[in-house]
Motif scaffolding. Sequence first.
Motif, short mmCIF file in Angstrom:
data_model
loop_
_atom_site.label_atom_id
_atom_site.label_comp_id
_atom_site.label_asym_id
_atom_site.label_seq_id
_atom_site.Cartn_x
_atom_site.Cartn_y
_atom_site.Cartn_z
N ALA A 118 0.85 -1.18 0.00
CA ALA A 118 0.00 0.00 0.00
C ALA A 118 0.89 1.24 0.00
CB ALA A 118 -0.91 -0.01 1.23
N THR A 119 1.08 1.83 -1.15
CA THR A 119 1.94 3.00 -1.28
C THR A 119 1.10 4.27 -1.26
OG1 THR A 119 3.44 1.70 -2.66
CG2 THR A 119 3.69 4.10 -2.72
N LEU A 133 -7.72 5.73 -9.03
CA LEU A 133 -7.50 4.30 -8.89
C LEU A 133 -8.77 3.59 -8.42
CD1 LEU A 133 -3.96 4.34 -7.21
CD2 LEU A 133 -4.50 3.61 -9.54
N ARG A 134 -9.53 4.25 -7.54
CA ARG A 134 -10.79 3.65 -7.09
C ARG A 134 -11.74 3.47 -8.28
NH1 ARG A 134 -15.94 5.13 -5.68
NH2 ARG A 134 -16.89 3.91 -3.99
N CYS A 153 -7.30 -3.69 -4.36
CA CYS A 153 -7.75 -2.89 -3.23
C CYS A 153 -7.30 -3.56 -1.94
CB CYS A 153 -9.28 -2.77 -3.24
SG CYS A 153 -9.94 -1.84 -1.85
N PHE A 154 -6.63 -2.82 -1.07
CA PHE A 154 -6.17 -3.33 0.22
C PHE A 154 -7.05 -2.77 1.33
CE2 PHE A 154 -2.27 -2.17 -2.30
CZ PHE A 154 -2.13 -3.42 -2.89
N PRO A 160 -5.77 -7.20 6.27
CA PRO A 160 -6.07 -8.63 6.26
C PRO A 160 -6.18 -9.24 4.87
CG PRO A 160 -8.08 -7.39 6.60
CD PRO A 160 -6.96 -6.39 6.53
N ALA A 161 -6.49 -8.40 3.89
CA ALA A 161 -6.83 -8.97 2.58
C ALA A 161 -6.59 -7.96 1.47
CB ALA A 161 -8.29 -9.42 2.56
N ALA A 162 -6.45 -8.49 0.28
CA ALA A 162 -6.41 -7.69 -0.94
C ALA A 162 -7.48 -8.25 -1.88
CB ALA A 162 -5.04 -7.74 -1.60
#
Length: 840
Positions: free
Chosen positions: A685-686, A696-697, A741-742, A757-759
């Motif tokens: 996650a930069t 990006l969304r 998406c993180f 927890p997830a991507a």
Amino acid sequence: MVAARETTLQELLEGSKQYRVPLYQRTYSWTKTQLSRLWEDITQLAEDRIKHPDASHFIGSLVLAPSPSNGPTGVQEYLVVDGQQRLTTLTILLCAIRDHRVAQEGPEHRDRINQQYLINNWKPEQQRLKLVPTQADRPAYVACLDSTPQAGGSDPVGAAYRYFSAQLLTMDDADNLVDIDHIENAVISGLALVSVTAQQGDNAHRIFESLNNTGLQLTQADLLRNYLFMRLPTRGESVYNALWLPLQDQLNSKDLELLFWLDLVQRDSRIKQTDTYAGQQARLDRMCTEEEIEAEVARFSRLGVLLKSILDPTLEKVKEVRVRLRRLRDWGTSTVYPLLLHLLDRRDAGSATSEEITSAMLVVESFFVRRLLIGRATANLNRILLSVVTEMDQTLPVDKAVLGYLSTGRKYYASDDEIRKGLRAIPFYINGRPNQRSLVLQWLEESYASKEPVDLSSLTIEHVMPQTLTDEWRTALGDNLDPGESLEQVHEALVHTLGNLTLTGYNAKLSNSAFAVKRTQLATSGLLMNQEIARQPEWGRSEIYDRADSLAERVISVWPGPLPDAQREANPAWDLMNKVLAELPAGSWTTYGDLAAIIGSHPVAVGTRLATMPAPHAHRVLQVGGTVSPGFKWLDPTRTDDPHDLLRAEGVSFDDHGRASEAQRMDLEALAQLIGVSTDELPTATPVTDATQETLRDRFIEQLIALQGSEVAEATLLVLDAWTKVGGRNEYGTGQNETSCFLIAREKYEENGNIWPAAIYPSGKFEVVFQHLRIRTPFDNLDMREELRRRLNLAAGVTIAAAKIELRPGFPLTVLVAPDARDRVVDALQWFYAKARAGV
């Protein structure tokens, strides 16, 4: 008072002793990063000790405290106050060495290693183990110690055991001078530790704190600068202004340290960056005058200019050299820097021309590309590159010397024949780093020399035949199956090969479309390689093979191969298969097709090999439906046990039809993660600007709808909304192929650092990042990760196997469509958020 002395593992473990890790210590937590670093040190030491039997390598200290229960006789007990991770790792390695030697040489090694280093024979049960880990790690450790079916599970202890087992298999071959006996000797006698032992009544914890309370440390570059100018009492100021200051202005502290290490490595490839100051000081100590020291500073200053060109190739004046420097920089392997510095230094000194160093750099680029194309991108790469300068023939022109060195020995510099075979079979898309895969395709497109070149940097890799087959694609592929073949096996064998891959700016738009749709889009592409694909009337196995053959000839023409007399017949990578099998956790299984795909072979060939040659955990290889092959036989003719029973004992579940649980299968992607064939970075996650995040969304949602449809997209967005309502944040990635998406629970600047927890990937996967979590508080605790797995598994359609607790497993986004399942996933995420935020 404390007693501090240098010792060896042999001295620590021999005799009736027991080392107990206190219950309040953290559980075992070394990952492959630390394990691989230790293994590299051990193999280097083993090699050094062949010529220098007294060579040793310092690996740190142990802080011990005698147990209050010690008496005048019996087992001497100690508490391990510090160094338990190191000591636990070394005893796990001894278990792996023992089991490897038992399997390869004979049963006598079991009692020998056990009684000397691992157990206190004939002692009461509570004193049997020489090392007693924390309560949480004990079952996994004892499983390795006693070689039970549960040995090598998915927990960190099991992962370490599997890692070392795989490395020992790779090491143990006829071409390698360093055999397993040398490795054992290096571990037992060559690794040096400082044992700091408190006396009865001493406060061991206070000692530990004082040992580690070192405060802010000077960098090695700072230390070397101070040393140099201490040696220049009369000339220091003029040397500083004329030579050091310009060097310091060009290179920051990190790059200065890199420069001093690169200088040492060109003399001794074994020097580690952590030993830079000590190595330079030892060298400079032999110099007596200020003039000599000043000459060294001048030399560093000149080398600094050359290093700056390596780091920033735009500074290089010769175009051909500049291009090669840029391409090697873009490849992203910094261990090539010692060779590049040597090449530029040779040109600077007049002993090499620009043409020769350009040719040498092309050889290195070819070496990288060809290794990647046969699935050996990382095998021993660092050691090979660091040794080029010291081991190549200095009497030859540099390009001939580099080519000669890389062509000899087991360096996986692929021959033309290996390239032709590898491009048909090797799963290119899961090998190496993502940027390296993209670069190979970009450079191949550049080789067409189009008169209207396209900006390739923004394009992404497209699977022409998609990773997820639609009914249309299944029908097209199924029309040409050979007798006994399954569609799934053929698809898995072809989908990631280079013949099926290209570059496009329309990855999301093309998605799983039929070839007729893709063909129309590719025909309008500015890329000549895409126009070639578009000229095909259909796309299946024969077309993929034909394109692989065509690309192989292009590779051969663009990137020169090794010297002709070094070429060898290409054979399946059985050593890689054995490494995969050694790393396969207890409680998991894989298929003949999965193994064949990762090594570039065929399921039948894999089955034949396993039926005739020894291989670790061969019983964990099943047919594609999860059934034991009807023809399965143990190689040991005295074995009559049912493989089903052994698999059940290891933790594999079977249904009433004898089919192993699909959730416990290690497919091609999982196998690649397991052994590090794929070096894809963990989700990162930069932070970017809010405006960029908004873009990006939008891209994420656009890709999600295009690839999954509106129903799945809506369900996924509901989960993301629930995450933000509980306090989390959605961070959108900048990956080339798709926008992920993180789910951010804790930021980088907060205590204990960032965590998620997830991507979520628009291509359809909800990925649970256990591999990321295992080094993040509080989920570095295995029990916490297990609880997350359990909670997610409550959702219908989610079945994450315990064997995948160290990897990045997931489930399809389609699961989220059902409200009950979605609620369960949200509940698990809310629980995760609360635990991650506790104490922040």
